[in-house]
Enzyme design. Structure first.
Site, mmCIF file in Angstrom:
data_model
loop_
_atom_site.group_PDB
_atom_site.id
_atom_site.type_symbol
_atom_site.label_atom_id
_atom_site.label_comp_id
_atom_site.label_asym_id
_atom_site.label_seq_id
_atom_site.Cartn_x
_atom_site.Cartn_y
_atom_site.Cartn_z
ATOM 1 N N LYS A 1 4.177 1.926 11.079
ATOM 2 C CA LYS A 1 4.282 2.888 10.440
ATOM 3 C C LYS A 1 2.436 3.626 10.124
ATOM 4 O O LYS A 1 2.511 5.077 10.282
ATOM 5 C CB LYS A 1 5.199 3.889 8.994
ATOM 6 C CG LYS A 1 5.148 4.847 9.373
ATOM 7 C CD LYS A 1 5.098 4.923 7.692
ATOM 8 C CE LYS A 1 5.315 4.331 6.438
ATOM 9 N NZ LYS A 1 4.948 4.640 5.513
ATOM 10 N N ASN A 2 2.358 3.295 8.834
ATOM 11 C CA ASN A 2 0.448 3.096 8.417
ATOM 12 C C ASN A 2 -0.036 2.853 9.245
ATOM 13 O O ASN A 2 -1.257 3.797 9.326
ATOM 14 C CB ASN A 2 0.567 2.066 7.189
ATOM 15 C CG ASN A 2 2.457 2.696 6.395
ATOM 16 O OD1 ASN A 2 2.357 3.232 6.110
ATOM 17 N ND2 ASN A 2 1.815 1.907 5.399
ATOM 18 N N CYS B 1 4.260 11.204 -5.467
ATOM 19 C CA CYS B 1 5.908 10.779 -5.731
ATOM 20 C C CYS B 1 6.503 9.535 -5.890
ATOM 21 O O CYS B 1 6.240 9.625 -7.120
ATOM 22 C CB CYS B 1 5.908 10.143 -4.079
ATOM 23 S SG CYS B 1 4.890 8.298 -4.026
ATOM 24 N N ARG C 1 -0.154 8.968 -7.772
ATOM 25 C CA ARG C 1 -1.329 9.625 -6.008
ATOM 26 C C ARG C 1 -2.338 10.347 -6.377
ATOM 27 O O ARG C 1 -2.197 10.858 -4.621
ATOM 28 C CB ARG C 1 -0.100 8.942 -4.914
ATOM 29 C CG ARG C 1 1.164 8.148 -4.970
ATOM 30 C CD ARG C 1 1.687 8.196 -3.811
ATOM 31 N NE ARG C 1 1.253 7.900 -2.923
ATOM 32 C CZ ARG C 1 1.606 6.902 -1.993
ATOM 33 N NH1 ARG C 1 2.952 7.241 -1.804
ATOM 34 N NH2 ARG C 1 1.169 6.378 -0.185
ATOM 35 N N ASP D 1 3.923 -2.897 -0.605
ATOM 36 C CA ASP D 1 5.528 -2.137 0.029
ATOM 37 C C ASP D 1 6.457 -3.279 0.340
ATOM 38 O O ASP D 1 7.374 -2.710 1.350
ATOM 39 C CB ASP D 1 4.653 -1.847 1.449
ATOM 40 C CG ASP D 1 3.271 -0.258 1.534
ATOM 41 O OD1 ASP D 1 3.274 -0.108 2.313
ATOM 42 O OD2 ASP D 1 3.910 -0.013 0.295
ATOM 43 N N ARG E 1 12.030 7.543 7.145
ATOM 44 C CA ARG E 1 10.657 7.989 7.196
ATOM 45 C C ARG E 1 9.451 6.612 7.340
ATOM 46 O O ARG E 1 8.502 6.792 8.285
ATOM 47 C CB ARG E 1 9.785 8.432 5.662
ATOM 48 C CG ARG E 1 10.681 9.789 4.816
ATOM 49 C CD ARG E 1 10.088 9.413 3.490
ATOM 50 N NE ARG E 1 8.214 9.319 3.886
ATOM 51 C CZ ARG E 1 7.609 8.462 3.116
ATOM 52 N NH1 ARG E 1 8.246 8.273 1.933
ATOM 53 N NH2 ARG E 1 7.023 8.206 3.590
HETATM 54 C C1 EPZ Z 1 -1.277 3.109 1.865
HETATM 55 O O1 EPZ Z 1 -0.987 4.585 0.979
HETATM 56 C C2 EPZ Z 1 0.134 3.539 2.807
HETATM 57 N N1 EPZ Z 1 0.609 4.771 2.819
HETATM 58 C C3 EPZ Z 1 1.346 2.951 1.361
HETATM 59 O O2 EPZ Z 1 2.662 2.845 2.230
HETATM 60 C C4 EPZ Z 1 0.629 1.613 0.617
HETATM 61 O O3 EPZ Z 1 1.739 1.312 -0.664
HETATM 62 C C5 EPZ Z 1 -0.275 1.350 0.229
HETATM 63 O O4 EPZ Z 1 -1.475 2.292 1.286
HETATM 64 C C6 EPZ Z 1 -0.858 0.329 -0.399
HETATM 65 O O5 EPZ Z 1 -1.160 -0.603 0.619
HETATM 66 C C7 EPZ Z 1 0.065 4.963 4.360
HETATM 67 O O6 EPZ Z 1 -0.671 4.236 5.062
HETATM 68 C C8 EPZ Z 1 0.444 6.273 4.488
HETATM 69 P P1 EPZ Z 1 -4.404 4.060 -1.769
HETATM 70 P P2 EPZ Z 1 -2.166 4.889 0.464
HETATM 71 O O7 EPZ Z 1 -5.040 4.969 -1.509
HETATM 72 O O8 EPZ Z 1 -3.332 5.891 1.126
HETATM 73 C C9 EPZ Z 1 -4.837 5.006 -6.276
HETATM 74 C C10 EPZ Z 1 4.292 2.732 2.414
HETATM 75 O O9 EPZ Z 1 5.844 2.542 1.770
HETATM 76 N N2 EPZ Z 1 -5.956 5.935 -5.394
HETATM 77 O O10 EPZ Z 1 -4.665 2.714 -1.236
HETATM 78 O O11 EPZ Z 1 -1.924 6.115 -0.286
HETATM 79 C C11 EPZ Z 1 -3.556 5.148 -5.979
HETATM 80 O O12 EPZ Z 1 -2.511 6.541 -7.031
HETATM 81 C C12 EPZ Z 1 3.893 3.809 1.859
HETATM 82 O O13 EPZ Z 1 4.983 2.201 3.913
HETATM 83 C C13 EPZ Z 1 -5.944 6.819 -6.485
HETATM 84 O O14 EPZ Z 1 -6.405 6.479 -7.746
HETATM 85 O O15 EPZ Z 1 -2.210 4.027 -1.210
HETATM 86 C C14 EPZ Z 1 -3.091 3.661 -6.356
HETATM 87 O O16 EPZ Z 1 -2.329 3.945 -7.509
HETATM 88 C C15 EPZ Z 1 3.895 3.626 0.434
HETATM 89 N N3 EPZ Z 1 -7.070 8.196 -5.667
HETATM 90 C C16 EPZ Z 1 -4.065 2.847 -5.484
HETATM 91 O O17 EPZ Z 1 -5.113 3.427 -5.705
HETATM 92 C C17 EPZ Z 1 -7.268 7.960 -4.533
HETATM 93 O O18 EPZ Z 1 -7.835 8.552 -4.155
HETATM 94 C C18 EPZ Z 1 -3.693 2.556 -3.792
HETATM 95 O O19 EPZ Z 1 -3.455 3.893 -3.082
HETATM 96 C C19 EPZ Z 1 -6.895 7.446 -3.983
HETATM 97 C C20 EPZ Z 1 -5.705 6.473 -4.341
#
Ligand code: EPZ
Length: 553
Positions: A57-58, A164, A169, A400, A528
């Site tokens: 999915k991701n 969420c 996020r 995850d 989802r």
């Molecule tokens: C991706 O989310 C995945 N989603 C998530 O999977 C996964 O948990 C996550 O990466 C971490 O591996 C998809 O690929 C669609 P991040 P993403 O940006 O891109 C902070 C699932 O269950 N952050 O790496 O949103 C953020 O708040 C989902 O399939 C900032 O502070 O994750 C978080 O604490 C859930 N500022 C951390 O970084 C930003 O601009 C990781 O977020 C971006 C992120």
């Protein structure tokens, strides 16, 4: 450790039926996400056979957004098109003018395992700079599309994706990246991101060296896509190294991009400009020679999180199970933990692999050759050892997998400390596990009472730790539980299968009396990210049934 896996073709094993899942509104408005239906999960004595693993999915969400950066047709295969998130991303693409054709095996609901083919064609003349707010509101990952739109259209107008259940996020790292690539970015009072390329020709410019504060997956995707079309070079330092990033780069490179180092923390991108920019574009690979990217055919990598979830199912039920296809090197952190818990993991040839490699003859994705099957052999029920772990960006233990691995520890003998460092509030499964008889309490990293300490410091939940006392041979107790996010829902289904409690004494006092199976609500979250999970579990012998109406109280 290699031993040839059984030759029965993985995909034919998953037969499915049952009612369609509700349209999911994913992370941003999670209250409305519940369709009211639930899964009735009966205690599972044993499982056997091969579980088919879908495309990731991701990875697919990023590949679909990445197709917006390409001027010609992009053919994506192994797309789990029954997933609500995938359909939501397709709506986002269509709302900015891309033509999207969805084909493949009768995959019309989340209950029908599919290996769909999606063809995307985002022609420059049709591309619009602002996706529909409705489509965006359905899917947090829709923000992945901001990068390619900004790069190709010279501007983008997109609502901020909400937070969420698992965390706030923010997208500040995405916006920092766009600024570094020569865009002016503002967030309006209505929560809309307005970004525009500063240069007079409306094109982005290479950022030179761009250091990210945190290796965010989403921000790395967005910057890689935008920088691929910039004029000039960009080096991202402290980039996310997840396999999904590598898969996106493989697809873009097959379309003419020049990305090196994806899958590591330093990614260099030689921008090829945008078609018609007259700027540098040498037409390499799928490139157009006129700047911009062409198109390609690409197979999505297998879903390492779905595979990890199934490994935990096998471990908690105490049964040998084979998964196919997987890419073992994408799952090392998870398999290492399972081995520490007492399981053995064998890697074999992809089940039905030979027929697939033939059909993927013109695939340019480099993942096809790395697909294997994976067989887990756990200790008998009650024989798992508790394992401490801390989640971290790849190649660390994936966040995850955290809820599912909490269930592994709940089924084990001993005490484990689980630390979540990526998302500040990914604990909605904890109160539900307590209802199933698991003793688990929050402690800070040193084991002291975290609640008192947590309140003392600003970021109350960062790096929060959970202490889990495994039930071992005593087994979990059935209960009515609710998943409040995607992975929590999956974890509770694993817990339901691992229930070993005798079927109660019928005195009706509700203390885990076995009024039947564990009832897991919150299916819209599950749908989802897991396609046909209940069908796949039934395919290897579990008694899991989707029931449309809410559990009776
Ligand atoms: C991706 O989310 C995945 N989603 C998530 O999977 C996964 O948990 C996550 O990466 C971490 O591996 C998809 O690929 C669609 P991040 P993403 O940006 O891109 C902070 C699932 O269950 N952050 O790496 O949103 C953020 O708040 C989902 O399939 C900032 O502070 O994750 C978080 O604490 C859930 N500022 C951390 O970084 C930003 O601009 C990781 O977020 C971006 C992120």
């Amino acid at each position: 450790m290699t031993r040839a896996a059984s030759s029965r073709s993985a995909r034919s094993s998953a037969s499915s039926s049952s009612s369609s899942s509700s349209s999911s509104s994913s992370s941003s408005s999670h209250g409305a996400a519940d369709s009211g239906g639930y899964l009735a999960v009966s205690p599972c004595a044993s499982l056997r056979g091969v579980v088919p693993i879908a495309g990731a999915k991701n990875a697919v969400l990023a590949l679909l957004a990445g197709a917006l950066a390409c001027g010609d047709e992009v053919v994506l295969r192994d797309v789990p098109i029954g997933l609500a998130d995938v359909r939501a991303m397709i709506d986002v693409l269509r709302s900015v003018g891309a033509r999207v054709d969805v084909g493949g095996e009768d995959a019309n609901t989340a209950n029908t395992p599919s290996s769909g083919v999606v063809v995307v064609h985002a022609r420059a003349e049709d591309l619009r700079a602002s996706p529909s707010a409705d489509a965006v509101a359905k899917l947090r990952a829709s923000f992945f599309a901001a990068g390619p739109i900004l790069a190709r259209a010279g501007r983008v107008s997109m609502p901020l994706p909400g937070g969420c259940a698992i965390g706030a996020r923010p997208v500040d790292l995405h916006l920092d990246g766009f600024r570094a690539l020569g865009a002016v970015v503002e967030v309006t009072s209505r929560g809309v991101v307005e970004a525009r390329a500063i240069a007079r020709d409306g094109k982005l410019r290479g950022a030179g060296t761009h250091v990210m504060r945190f290796p965010s997956v989403g921000a790395t995707h967005a910057i890689v896509m935008a920088a691929s079309l910039a004029v000039g070079d960009t080096t991202i330092v402290n980039a996310a190294a997840e396999p999904e990033i590598e898969d996106l780069a493989a697809m873009l490179n097959a379309s003419g991009a020049k990305i090196r180092g994806a899958g590591t923390s330093v990614i260099t991108i030689e921008g090829v400009g945008v078609a018609g920019s007259g700027e540098k574009g040498d037409g390499g690979g799928g490139g157009t020679g006129r700047g911009g990217l062409g198109g390609c055919a690409h197979d999505a990598i297998p879903d390492r999180i779905e595979a990890g979830t199934m490994l935990v199912v096998a471990a908690c039920v105490g049964s040998t199970l084979t998964l196919s296809p997987v890419i073992p090197e994408h799952m090392t952190a998870t398999t290492a933990l399972l081995i520490d818990a007492g399981c053995s993991i064998d890697v074999g040839d992809e089940v039905g692999g030979e027929s697939k490699s033939k059909s993927k003859s013109n695939s340019n994705s480099n993942s096809t050759s790395r697909r294997r099957s994976m067989t887990i052999t756990p200790p008998p029920r009650g024989g798992l050892r508790a394992v401490d772990f801390t989640t971290a960006p790849y190649p660390g233990v994936p966040t995850d997998m955290q809820p599912q691995l909490c269930v592994l520890n709940a089924c084990a003998e001993g005490v484990a400390i689980v630390r979540e460092t990526v998302f500040e509030s990914r604990w909605s499964h904890v109160p539900e596990l307590r209802r199933m008889g698991v003793e688990c309490d929050f402690v800070d990293a040193d084991g002291d009472d975290a609640v008192a300490n947590a309140n003392a410091n600003a970021n109350a939940n960062a790096g929060r730790s959970l202490r889990i006392v495994g039930v071992g041979a005593r087994g979990l107790r059935r209960a009515d539980v609710r998943g409040s996010d995607l992975r929590a829902s999956a974890a509770l289904i694993v817990a339901g299968l691992a229930v070993m409690a005798p079927m109660g004494d019928g005195d009706g006092d509700g203390d885990g009396e076995a009024q039947g199976p564990t009832r897991v609500a919150g299916l819209a979250h599950l749908d989802r990210g897991y396609e046909g999970l209940d069908a796949k579990l039934r395919g290897v012998g579990a008694d899991v049934e989707r029931r449309p109406v809410p559990p009776r109280k």
